[in-house]
Design a protein around this motif. Structure first.
Motif, PDB file in Angstrom:
ATOM      1  N   GLU A  15       0.835  -1.205   0.000  1.00  0.00           N
ATOM      2  CA  GLU A  15       0.000   0.000   0.000  1.00  0.00           C
ATOM      3  C   GLU A  15       0.873   1.259   0.000  1.00  0.00           C
ATOM      4  OE1 GLU A  15      -3.320   2.160   2.852  1.00  0.00           O
ATOM      5  OE2 GLU A  15      -2.950   0.007   3.104  1.00  0.00           O
ATOM      6  N   TYR A  16       1.926   1.244   0.815  1.00  0.00           N
ATOM      7  CA  TYR A  16       2.860   2.371   0.852  1.00  0.00           C
ATOM      8  C   TYR A  16       3.504   2.579  -0.528  1.00  0.00           C
ATOM      9  CZ  TYR A  16       7.408   4.554   1.103  1.00  0.00           C
ATOM     10  OH  TYR A  16       8.504   5.327   0.820  1.00  0.00           O
ATOM     11  N   CYS A  17       3.973   1.499  -1.140  1.00  0.00           N
ATOM     12  CA  CYS A  17       4.650   1.604  -2.444  1.00  0.00           C
ATOM     13  C   CYS A  17       3.728   2.174  -3.516  1.00  0.00           C
ATOM     14  CB  CYS A  17       5.172   0.241  -2.878  1.00  0.00           C
ATOM     15  SG  CYS A  17       6.552  -0.346  -1.880  1.00  0.00           S
ATOM     16  N   ASN A  18       2.436   1.876  -3.409  1.00  0.00           N
ATOM     17  CA  ASN A  18       1.475   2.359  -4.404  1.00  0.00           C
ATOM     18  C   ASN A  18       0.939   3.752  -4.077  1.00  0.00           C
ATOM     19  OD1 ASN A  18       1.630   0.042  -6.037  1.00  0.00           O
ATOM     20  ND2 ASN A  18       0.202  -1.031  -4.708  1.00  0.00           N
ATOM     21  N   SER A  19       1.321   4.270  -2.933  1.00  0.00           N
ATOM     22  CA  SER A  19       0.871   5.611  -2.550  1.00  0.00           C
ATOM     23  C   SER A  19       1.915   6.634  -3.007  1.00  0.00           C
ATOM     24  CB  SER A  19       0.687   5.707  -1.030  1.00  0.00           C
ATOM     25  OG  SER A  19       1.947   5.786  -0.373  1.00  0.00           O
ATOM     26  N   ASN A  20       1.567   7.871  -2.889  1.00  0.00           N
ATOM     27  CA  ASN A  20       2.516   8.936  -3.210  1.00  0.00           C
ATOM     28  C   ASN A  20       3.065   9.572  -1.940  1.00  0.00           C
ATOM     29  OD1 ASN A  20       2.355   8.738  -6.035  1.00  0.00           O
ATOM     30  ND2 ASN A  20       0.437   9.871  -6.034  1.00  0.00           N
ATOM     31  N   TYR A  21       2.915   8.884  -0.818  1.00  0.00           N
ATOM     32  CA  TYR A  21       3.345   9.426   0.467  1.00  0.00           C
ATOM     33  C   TYR A  21       4.813   9.130   0.737  1.00  0.00           C
ATOM     34  CZ  TYR A  21      -1.603   9.997   1.682  1.00  0.00           C
ATOM     35  OH  TYR A  21      -2.909  10.373   1.698  1.00  0.00           O
ATOM     36  N   SER A  22       5.426  10.010   1.509  1.00  0.00           N
ATOM     37  CA  SER A  22       6.758   9.719   2.040  1.00  0.00           C
ATOM     38  C   SER A  22       6.575   8.710   3.166  1.00  0.00           C
ATOM     39  CB  SER A  22       7.404  10.996   2.586  1.00  0.00           C
ATOM     40  OG  SER A  22       6.697  11.439   3.739  1.00  0.00           O
ATOM     41  N   VAL A  23       7.660   8.098   3.614  1.00  0.00           N
ATOM     42  CA  VAL A  23       7.578   7.150   4.729  1.00  0.00           C
ATOM     43  C   VAL A  23       6.992   7.842   5.956  1.00  0.00           C
ATOM     44  CG1 VAL A  23       8.908   5.726   6.339  1.00  0.00           C
ATOM     45  CG2 VAL A  23       9.446   5.673   3.907  1.00  0.00           C
TER      46      VAL A  23
END
Length: 91
Positions: A15-23
């Motif tokens: 989900e993180y990898c597919n988001s545009n968010y920073s860690v």
């Protein structure tokens, strides 16, 4: 601090990898400590690098396994089931 199984974390990591968010932003959004996020990534990466050869082990002569602080020497009289268990525990 949230507790995740490896499978749950892999889903979260995808989900993180597919988001545009920073860690930092992703962890804040999900309520996860940044250190937990990085520790889980490191743990999963170590597990993925381990290649399980225990079911393929046969000893015809001597086999030496060097682990930084010890040597394991296996010969044809060694208990291969015990060796498999040791390898599994080391992973």
């Amino acid at each position: 601090m949230a507790k995740f199984t490896d499978e749950e974390f892999l889903t979260l990591y995808e989900e993180y990898c597919n988001s545009n968010y920073s860690v930092v932003d992703f962890c804040n959004l999900k309520g996860i400590a940044k250190s937990t996020f990085y520790k889980k990534i490191a743990r999963i990466n170590r597990k993925e690098k381990f290649i399980d050869i225990t079911d393929k082990l046969t000893v015809h002569s001597e086999f030496r396994l060097n682990l930084k602080t010890m040597d394991i020497i296996i010969d044809k009289n060694s208990d291969l089931d015990l060796l498999k268990e040791v390898i599994r525990k080391l992973s």
